[in-house]
Design a protein around this motif. Structure first.
Motif, short mmCIF file in Angstrom:
data_model
loop_
_atom_site.label_atom_id
_atom_site.label_comp_id
_atom_site.label_asym_id
_atom_site.label_seq_id
_atom_site.Cartn_x
_atom_site.Cartn_y
_atom_site.Cartn_z
N THR A 143 7.12 -5.03 4.27
CA THR A 143 5.89 -3.86 4.55
C THR A 143 4.86 -4.64 3.46
O THR A 143 3.48 -4.62 4.29
N ARG A 144 5.07 -5.11 2.50
CA ARG A 144 3.92 -5.43 1.71
C ARG A 144 3.44 -6.80 2.21
O ARG A 144 2.34 -7.15 2.10
N LYS B 253 1.13 -6.08 4.68
CA LYS B 253 0.04 -5.47 4.42
C LYS B 253 -1.12 -6.80 3.91
O LYS B 253 -2.10 -6.89 4.19
N GLU B 254 -0.41 -7.87 3.25
CA GLU B 254 -1.15 -8.88 3.08
C GLU B 254 -1.49 -9.69 4.37
O GLU B 254 -2.72 -10.05 4.39
N ARG C 153 -2.67 -8.18 7.03
CA ARG C 153 -3.52 -7.32 7.43
C ARG C 153 -5.10 -7.73 6.56
O ARG C 153 -6.03 -7.82 7.04
N GLU C 154 -4.58 -7.91 5.35
CA GLU C 154 -5.82 -8.47 4.57
C GLU C 154 -6.22 -9.73 4.96
O GLU C 154 -7.58 -9.91 4.65
N THR D 183 4.43 5.23 3.89
CA THR D 183 3.09 4.42 4.00
C THR D 183 2.27 4.94 2.86
O THR D 183 1.33 3.67 2.46
N GLN E 226 3.37 2.78 -0.15
CA GLN E 226 3.26 1.33 0.15
C GLN E 226 1.59 0.89 0.33
O GLN E 226 1.35 -0.42 0.50
N GLY E 227 0.67 1.93 0.51
CA GLY E 227 -0.74 1.50 0.70
C GLY E 227 -1.10 1.05 2.06
O GLY E 227 -1.93 0.24 2.27
N VAL E 228 -0.20 1.52 3.04
CA VAL E 228 -0.28 0.92 4.59
C VAL E 228 -0.58 2.10 5.59
O VAL E 228 -0.62 2.01 6.50
N ASP E 229 -0.99 3.39 4.95
CA ASP E 229 -1.28 4.34 5.94
C ASP E 229 -2.75 3.93 6.64
O ASP E 229 -3.80 4.06 5.76
N TRP F 262 -1.75 1.14 11.91
CA TRP F 262 -0.37 0.81 11.78
C TRP F 262 0.55 1.94 12.12
O TRP F 262 0.29 2.87 11.20
#
Length: 210
Positions: free
Chosen positions: A95-96, A99-100, A102-103, A133, A136-139, A143
């Motif tokens: 998941t992390r 997230k990367e 997407r960054e 979410t 993990q900071g992905v809300d 997503w």
């Protein structure tokens, strides 16, 4: 539909499941000959995408009911993966990583939908997925974390090559696709974030007619 358009998801994805890494051995190195990012090969025959993937109703992390094909997949560039929230190793790491990705994509990320499907629907309710979410900071709107009852999830997971007798036995393989143009690839989760982002960007490019 022409056969070269290969909407036969059973023959492309279900090659994925044969080479996908199992959750319990996700840290083992893959053979050197296996590329981190590989394009799926066309298959013979045809299959309607909606029929194949099914329009099974699932719930996202906000409690909204979504039809799997019509609301989550249709006409989108997507990245699919499988997680369960009580996992303490591979799932949060992947998941992390995503997230990367997407960054790395920056403003292009809004045109790509990530879909994380739970392999543990009995425990992963929408509220539990929402908490995951946020942790993990992905809300975000692009997503989706999807769950349903066990029969619903078994059907959907089976259609992407994920027959999971227990939550831990899901594959960590990533699947990316341009649904409208029937272009799909499989990606190892240990591929660099930049490589995953590049594959997704390629899928957003218009198809050149030959």
């Amino acid at each position: 539909m022409k056969s070269l358009e290969w909407m036969v998801m059973g023959a492309c994805f279900w090659a994925f499941s044969a080479v996908a890494m199992a959750h319990e051995d996700h840290e083992q190195a893959a053979p050197a000959a296996t590329p981190a990012v590989a394009a799926a090969q066309p298959a013979t025959g045809t299959r309607d995408a909606k029929t194949w993937f099914t329009d099974t109703p699932l719930q996202d992390q906000n409690g909204n009911t979504l039809r799997f094909y019509s609301d989550a997949l249709q006409n989108r560039v997507v990245l699919l993966n499988v997680i369960f929230t009580s996992c303490n190793d591979a799932c949060p790491l992947i998941t992390r990583k995503l997230k990367e990705v997407r960054e790395v994509l920056g403003d292009k990320a809004d045109g790509i939908t990530f879909i994380s499907l739970t392999s543990d629907p009995l425990r992963d309710t929408p509220a539990v997925l929402k908490a995951y979410t946020l942790k993990q900071g992905v809300d975000g709107p692009h997503w989706l974390f999807l769950t349903g009852d066990k029969a619903q999830m078994d059907l959907v997971l089976g259609r992407i090559g994920q027959i999971v007798p227990t939550p831990e036995q899901h594959s960590t393989q990533l699947i990316v696709g341009d649904v409208a143009n029937k272009r799909w690839s499989k990606i190892r989760p240990d591929a660099p974030a930049a490589a995953i982002a590049q594959r997704l960007q390629l899928l957003t490019m218009p198809v050149v007619e030959r």
